[in-house]
Design an enzyme around this catalytic site. Sequence first.
Site, PDB file in Angstrom:
ATOM      1  N   SER A 156      70.305  40.082  99.104  1.00  0.00           N
ATOM      2  CA  SER A 156      69.940  38.856  98.395  1.00  0.00           C
ATOM      3  C   SER A 156      68.512  38.421  98.770  1.00  0.00           C
ATOM      4  CB  SER A 156      71.005  37.793  98.701  1.00  0.00           C
ATOM      5  OG  SER A 156      70.846  36.674  97.903  1.00  0.00           O
ATOM      6  N   ASP A 174      76.648  39.437  88.368  1.00  0.00           N
ATOM      7  CA  ASP A 174      75.939  38.627  89.365  1.00  0.00           C
ATOM      8  C   ASP A 174      75.387  37.375  88.678  1.00  0.00           C
ATOM      9  OD1 ASP A 174      74.155  37.547  91.206  1.00  0.00           O
ATOM     10  OD2 ASP A 174      73.609  39.512  92.023  1.00  0.00           O
ATOM     11  N   HIS A 231      77.613  38.631  93.066  1.00  0.00           N
ATOM     12  CA  HIS A 231      76.491  38.622  94.017  1.00  0.00           C
ATOM     13  C   HIS A 231      76.943  39.092  95.400  1.00  0.00           C
ATOM     14  CE1 HIS A 231      72.362  37.610  94.885  1.00  0.00           C
ATOM     15  NE2 HIS A 231      72.731  36.932  95.955  1.00  0.00           N
TER      16      HIS A 231
HETATM   17  C1  MLT Z   1      66.358  34.197  96.532  1.00  0.00           C
HETATM   18  O1  MLT Z   1      66.109  33.013  96.599  1.00  0.00           O
HETATM   19  O2  MLT Z   1      65.777  35.061  97.193  1.00  0.00           O
HETATM   20  C2  MLT Z   1      67.423  34.590  95.560  1.00  0.00           C
HETATM   21  O3  MLT Z   1      67.685  33.535  94.679  1.00  0.00           O
HETATM   22  C3  MLT Z   1      68.654  35.030  96.238  1.00  0.00           C
HETATM   23  C4  MLT Z   1      69.236  33.964  97.111  1.00  0.00           C
HETATM   24  O4  MLT Z   1      68.832  33.853  98.248  1.00  0.00           O
HETATM   25  O5  MLT Z   1      70.113  33.217  96.654  1.00  0.00           O
END
Ligand code: MLT
Length: 206
Positions: free
Chosen positions: A103, A153, A184
């Site tokens: 992520s 996701d 996700h």
């Molecule tokens: C981010 O902010 O890098 C992406 O939206 C993934 C997350 O951290 O939720």
Amino acid sequence: MTEFIHRFEPATSAGSPPLLLLHGTGGDENDLLGLGKMISPGSALLSPRGRVLEHGMPRFFRRLAEGVFDEDDVRRRALELGDFVAEARKRYGIAAPVAVGFSNGANIAAALLLLRPDMLAGAVLLRAMVPLSDPPKAELGGKPVLLLSGQSDPIVPAGDSARLAGLLSEAGARVDHKVLPAGHQLSQADVTLARNWIGNASAKAA
Ligand code: MLT
């Protein structure tokens, strides 16, 4: 040098590549140690904690909203992380690591690949998005990248991960992009695919 709070676990097997573990939003340096051991037993593990706090939750760069990144901060923080990796390599005597990011950690790993390609031997990007709208022309010279996306996701639109795969391929990476029947969150399939991929990538490098 910018210090990162981090964990380091030395290698227990000479043939396994060092891993740079990069957690998701709200995680920390302990989060991905178990995953690292599962996908590459015996690897040295370098696991920093993101230095940005969003309502108390550690991240690797600032965002303006979900999926909307402060790109100046992405650039600055990716370079900072690159400096940390260079310093840690000297301190712990390890080779260029394979990044394993989830992520937000996958997004900073993608930025690091584009901005400081020499810092990484390759990357496993779990639920990554395009980190920079106007990335520099990187030269990835055949570095292996495994990109695992989730079909449903809610955070990463399908077109976005496909665009990231294209961007990294154009820069010369050997990209293996798979879309899993997942959201996700990680699934068992992520672990199995990542383990097989790292095993193959290190067998080729040997
Ligand atoms: C981010 O902010 O890098 C992406 O939206 C993934 C997350 O951290 O939720």
